[in-house]
Every structure is written in structure tokens, then in C-alpha cells.
Design a protein around this motif. Structure first.
Motif, PDB file in Angstrom:
ATOM      1  N   PHE A 586       0.788  -1.199   0.000  1.00  0.00           N
ATOM      2  CA  PHE A 586       0.000   0.000   0.000  1.00  0.00           C
ATOM      3  C   PHE A 586       0.845   1.286   0.000  1.00  0.00           C
ATOM      4  O   PHE A 586       0.567   2.210  -0.742  1.00  0.00           O
ATOM      5  N   VAL A 587       1.907   1.314   0.815  1.00  0.00           N
ATOM      6  CA  VAL A 587       2.708   2.548   0.912  1.00  0.00           C
ATOM      7  C   VAL A 587       3.563   2.774  -0.329  1.00  0.00           C
ATOM      8  O   VAL A 587       3.743   3.899  -0.770  1.00  0.00           O
ATOM      9  N   GLN A 588       4.064   1.659  -0.917  1.00  0.00           N
ATOM     10  CA  GLN A 588       4.836   1.814  -2.161  1.00  0.00           C
ATOM     11  C   GLN A 588       3.913   2.296  -3.281  1.00  0.00           C
ATOM     12  O   GLN A 588       4.294   3.135  -4.090  1.00  0.00           O
ATOM     13  N   PHE A 589       2.681   1.770  -3.296  1.00  0.00           N
ATOM     14  CA  PHE A 589       1.714   2.152  -4.324  1.00  0.00           C
ATOM     15  C   PHE A 589       1.442   3.660  -4.259  1.00  0.00           C
ATOM     16  O   PHE A 589       1.326   4.330  -5.262  1.00  0.00           O
ATOM     17  N   ASN A 590       1.358   4.185  -3.027  1.00  0.00           N
ATOM     18  CA  ASN A 590       1.056   5.612  -2.879  1.00  0.00           C
ATOM     19  C   ASN A 590       2.301   6.494  -2.812  1.00  0.00           C
ATOM     20  O   ASN A 590       2.208   7.675  -2.478  1.00  0.00           O
ATOM     21  N   LYS A 591       3.486   5.882  -3.120  1.00  0.00           N
ATOM     22  CA  LYS A 591       4.753   6.633  -3.233  1.00  0.00           C
ATOM     23  C   LYS A 591       5.026   7.548  -2.034  1.00  0.00           C
ATOM     24  O   LYS A 591       5.198   8.756  -2.176  1.00  0.00           O
TER      25      LYS A 591
END
Length: 606
Positions: A586-591
């Protein structure tokens, strides 16, 4: 004012031709060639087929999509996921809703499978026109496949740049393409004006009655004239309803004029092989090579529209949580719909090249084509009946039902293609379909296995620890699904490990069932030193969480998020765990800024 109005009127039509009508616009390259590979090119059959083509385009594209489906949008967006969102509000949870959800997954998967066959058949059929160039008649098929594969690979390699920059050129090229289709058709019709009578439906009925089962099977090839019709609805979000419908009326007549011209050409040249190219070469040998280049450009544009469409469907799937998170890049600063998904791009590219190598010729590919299209048209039809029968205009549901019967007739006709390569449609669609089922079921099972805590239970322990006054200076962020349900990793962090900041903020992102729109709300004082920040965003909305936090004056020191380590003997959950490990969290997806991230691992038995 008038000037701008007419400018946007025509501007919208030109854009729609470039973005929406590539697929259906390139159908004349192969449709009649494939049909008359099965049918004797007699005068009577030509009239029958031309009549079938006219009524197929009228019923399946004009009536189903331009008149009915395109009036069922949400904030201007269309497509299977949108129909599901509309229905979800009308139906109470239960068997009917489960059926609707199943249909949506199937529709989405079929469209994605179609995203492989469309570029393969259109590029290959255009390149095959090279054998009519004087001196290239002996060109071996393997060379044609190589050229087509190089064009396809080139198209995928340049996807990361975004179509925003080239889209401006797409419209005008397609305008030239449709103009040349209409012109070559009209010239040919002038030599044999009686073909104009083929519009009459009695020729179609006569053909079906005379040919019985063989005539019914021919329908599975006639449907090729309507493939790409579903793009009118699926791409509605890019341009809006009006320009697409206006452009369709122009495109419809350009295409049909060309089919009539090909019909006239077949009557006078029954032995010809490739009708569109044969007709143009017969009319103007000098213009043949420019026309061939234009054809190849048109098929590249058609493939581009299909690829963008697949990206769009995958993105909707990610944000509505039916597909795993994938790395998404935004290629345009002002067009939210312009996205690039690398993993999907490369998988599509490999699949397109494999399909070209497996089928070798465009007419073999036509044997596999149509099943996915008629399947997704039938699904759209069924969902429209369910929606329209619940509205005040219930008479439209009867109209939709009649169209859906026609869809199902075409779908049944296409079933005979299964052993001839039609099974590829099923293989290609099964990949996204299985992924969706495993992912959605896995997410639910994982949520149950995690056993989150209610907020009030958590608060009791939280207040006791906070009151000890050993809190870390600064702000800690914790990602949660909804702020009143506390996931195990937060309990582990705060209560078991006593990691508690002076200010703790629970962040939750809720995707709404509207395509766009962004509302955020900061709820302070849920407990001492504990706030909740809720973001409600549309499923096509591109989020910049850091900016939203800064606007609210939240300067975080560290961002915590949960990572699940799944242990399971169940093979399906093992597949789910593998997908979860391979995709960004989730956090990588939202950069989010890597330097402040802290992943907390929770072991889960599933």
C-alpha cells in the motif's frame, strides 16, 4: 462564442475518432475477407452479408451502446465496473448481487483478453497487405509475422511516455483513414449502385433462411464488423457521451460505405483474396502504398486505444480492490486518465507476440476472435436489463432484452470457434479472472484471520500507556483500513511494544464509487494524543498523500504500516500469498517517502 462552440464540436469528434474508434474502424480490413472464406461470393450471398453487416452494426453498436449503455454512466465514466456500481445501489446484498459481481469479473476479464487479440489481428491483417505491392507478392508469411511483431513491440516499448503527446496526432490520422474508407467505398459503389439495396433487412433474413446452420455459423464472422463497439461505452470517461455519439454516426456511414464498396468489388472480382486492399489497388495503383501505410498507422492507433483501455480497467480494478496493487505511473500532468502500468504492459506485449506466432495469419486469428466480444456484449446487455427494469423507464428494459437476445445469438454462433482457436479467448481471460477471484476471496479471509480490535477496546489500553508520559516527541502515522477498527500491527506497536508518540494519527483511505472527487477530514481528539485522518477519493483519482498531510499541518516523523507474513497449507491461499509478495504494498503504491517508513510484520495463519 459561436466559434469556440463549433471548434469544440468538431474537436471532440476528431478526438473521439482517434481514441475510441480505432478498433471498430479497422474491421473493414479483414471482416468480409474472412466471411467470404466461408461463403461462396455469389450476388445473393453478397447482398445477404452486406445486409447482416448493416443490421449487426445498427443493433449491437448503435442501439446497445450509443442509445442505451451510454446513458448509464457515473460522472461520465462507463464500463462493466460502472454498471456494477449502479446495480450495487439498487440490489440488496444476497444471491442477486453475487451474480452481478460474478458477471462484472467475467466482463472485465473478457475485455482484458480481448486486449491481446485486437492488436494481434489488426496489425497482422494490415501488414499482410504488403503482398499486393508489385514485387513483394512472394513475401513469405514468416516475414510478415516478423514485421507485425516488430511494430507491436515498438508500440509497447513507447507506452511509458504516455499517449498524451501522440494522442493529438491520432484524431487527424483517423479522420484521413475514415475519409479514405468512405471515398474508396463510394467509388466502388458507383460502378455497381444496386448494392445500395443491401440495406434492406429482407436480404439478411433470406440469407439466414437459405443457408440454415451454415448461415448461423457465418454470424460468428459477421460479428467482426462490430468488434470494438464496447469501446464507445468503456472510453466514455475520456471524452464524454456527446462527442463519441456524434463521431459514431459519421464513422458508421464511412464504414458501411466501405463495406458496400467491397461488396461491389466482390461481385465483379469473385476470385480476389484480400478485398479492401484489392479494391484500393484496382482503383488507384499509385495510391496503394500510401494507403497501406495509412492502414498500418490506423491499426497501431486501434491497438493503442485498446492498451489504454486495459490500463484504465486495471486501474479501476486496483482502486475498487478487485485486483492486487500494481505500480502505476501517471504520464500526464493534466489528464488523470493517462496512466501507465508497466507489469500489465509487458505481459500484454508478450501475449500479443505469442498470439501472432501461434496463429500465423489474420484469418486464423479471426477464428479465435469474437467469443470475448460477444461475451462482454451479452454481459452488458444482461446488466442493462437489471438496471433499466428498476427505473421509471421500464420500457427500455424490454428494448435492452431484445438487443441482449441478439447478443446471445451471436455468442452462441461464436461457440463453434472454441476448437478452432476460440479457446485462446478463454485462456487469455482466465488469467485476470482467476487473479480477481483469488485476490478478492484472499483479502476477505486475511481480514478475518487478522482479527482487528474495536476502537473502544483499544482505547482503554492506549489511554493507560499514554498517561505514563513516556511518549516519543513528534508525530507517528499509522495506516488503517477504517479508523474505528484497529489492525493487529497497531496493537503490536503501541500496546505490546509501547511505541507511542506525542501525537498519533490513524490514516484511512476510502475509495468512493464515483470516478473522481477528493474529500479529506481530520478528526481530532479521538483519544488523548490520537487523531484520525480520513481521505475519501474517487476510484480514478490519483492521490498525493504527502500534500494532503501538509495541508492539514501534519508533519510526521515516522509512518507505520502493516505487512502480513502469511503461513498456510491451503494451495489457493498460497497463491494469494505469492501474489501479495510480488506486488507493491500500500505505501509503495502511494509513493510515500521511504526514509520515514516502518513496516511492522504480523504473522497470520490462514
Amino acid at each position: 462564442m459561436q466559434q469556440h462552440d463549433s471548434d469544440s464540436f468538431w474537436g471532440g469528434i476528431v478526438k473521439a475518432m482517434g481514441l475510441v474508434f480505432g478498433d471498430i474502424g479497422t474491421s473493414p480490413i479483414y471482416t468480409l475477407t474472412v466471411v467470404f472464406a466461408l461463403t461462396e461470393p455469389t450476388m445473393q450471398n453478397v447482398f445477404g452479408i452486406l445486409s447482416l453487416v448493416f443490421w449487426t452494426m445498427t443493433i449491437l453498436v448503435t442501439a446497445e451502446y450509443a442509445w442505451l449503455a451510454m446513458r448509464l454512466g457515473r460522472k461520465g465514466e462507463g464500463g462493466a465496473i460502472v454498471l456494477k456500481e449502479i446495480l450495487a445501489r439498487m440490489i440488496r446484498p444476497g444471491r442477486q448481487l453475487t451474480f452481478v459481481v460474478f458477471l462484472t469479473y467475467l466482463g472485465v476479464s473478457l475485455l482484458m483478453g480481448d486486449g491481446v487479440i485486437t492488436p494481434a489481428i489488426s496489425i497482422l491483417s494490415a501488414v499482410e497487405g504488403m503482398v499486393l505491392i508489385p514485387g513483394l507478392g512472394g513475401l513469405h508469411q514468416s516475414w510478415l509475422i516478423l514485421i507485425a511483431a516488430i511494430i507491436a513491440v515498438g508500440l509497447f516499448v513507447f507506452q511509458f511516455k504516455g499517449t498524451d503527446k501522440v494522442a493529438g496526432a491520432f484524431g487527424p490520422i483517423m479522420v484521413v483513414w475514415f475519409a479514405s474508407l468512405a471515398l474508396s467505398g463510394a467509388v466502388s459503389v458507383a460502378s455497381h449502385p444496386t448494392v445500395l439495396f443491401a440495406v434492406s433487412p429482407h436480404y439478411a433474413l433470406q440469407f439466414l433462411l437459405d443457408n440454415g446452420l451454415a448461415g448461423f455459423i457465418v454470424l460468428s464472422e459477421v460479428i467482426l464488423c462490430a468488434t470494438g463497439g464496447e469501446a464507445l461505452y468503456a472510453d466514455m470517461g475520456h471524452l464524454g457521451r456527446k462527442p463519441i455519439v456524434r463521431a459514431w454516426y459519421i464513422v458508421f456511414w464511412a464504414l458501411y460505405l466501405n463495406y458496400l464498396g467491397q461488396g461491389a468489388f466482390i461481385i465483379s472480382h469473385p476470385g480476389a483474396k484480400n478485398y479492401l486492399f484489392g479494391m484500393v489497388q484496382h482503383q488507384a495503383p499509385l495510391l496503394y502504398i500510401p494507403f497501406l501505410i495509412l492502414t498500418i498507422l490506423a491499426t497501431i492507433i486501434a491497438s493503442q486505444a485498446m492498451i489504454s483501455g486495459v490500463f484504465s480497467i486495471v486501474y479501476q480494478g486496483i482502486t475498487t480492490r478487485i485486483l492486487p496493487l500494481l505500480k502505476v505511473d501517471y504520464t500526464s500532468s493534466h489528464l488523470k486518465s493517462q496512466i501507465y502500468i508497466g507489469s500489465v504492459n509487458w505481459m500484454l506485449m508478450i501475449a500479443v507476440v505469442v498470439i501472432m506466432l501461434v496463429f500465423q495469419k489474420s484469418e486464423n486469428l479471426a477464428a479465435a476472435y469474437g467469443l470475448a466480444v460477444t461475451g462482454s456484449m451479452s454481459i452488458t446487455g444482461i446488466m442493462m436489463i437489471l438496471i433499466l427494469s428498476r427505473t421509471t423507464k421500464a420500457w427500455k428494459a424490454v428494448f435492452a432484452a431484445l438487443i441482449t437476445v441478439v447478443d446471445l445469438v451471436f455468442f452462441t454462433a461464436c461457440l463453434h470457434k472454441l476448437p478452432h482457436g476460440g479457446y485462446w479467448s478463454i485462456i487469455l481471460a482466465s488469467v485476470p479472472f482467476i487473479t480477481i477471484l483469488v485476490w478478492t476471496k484472499g483479502q476477505r479471509a486475511l481480514y478475518r484471520a487478522l482479527r482487528p480490535l474495536e476502537l473502544d477496546t483499544f482505547e482503554l489500553a492506549y489511554e493507560q500507556i499514554y498517561a505514563k508520559g513516556r511518549n516519543i516527541p513528534g508525530t507517528g502515522l499509522f495506516f488503517v483500513k477504517e479508523y474505528n477498527v484497529v489492525p493487529p500491527y497497531v496493537v503490536h506497536c503501541i500496546i505490546r511494544s509501547n511505541i507511542i508518540y506525542e501525537r498519533n494519527v490513524f490514516i484511512s483511505i476510502v475509495r468512493t464509487d464515483e470516478p473522481f472527487g477528493l474529500v479529506s477530514e481530520l478528526k481530532t481528539g479521538i483519544a488523548t494524543g490520537l487523531d484520525a485522518f480520513e481521505i475519501h477519493a474517487g476510484y480514478m483519482e490519483h492521490l498525493e498523500i504527502e500534500t494532503l498531510l501538509q495541508q492539514r499541518g501534519i508533519k510526521e516523523k515516522v509512518i507505520f504500516y502493516g505487512v502480513e507474513d502469511i503461513s498456510t497449507p491451503n494451495p489457493i491461499w498460497k497463491l494469494f500469498a505469492t501474489i501479495k509478495r510480488q506486488t507493491p504494498n500500500f505505501v509503495q503504491f502511494n509513493k510515500l517517502p521511504a526514509s520515514r517508513l516502518q513496516g511492522v510484520v504480523t504473522r497470520v495463519e490462514m
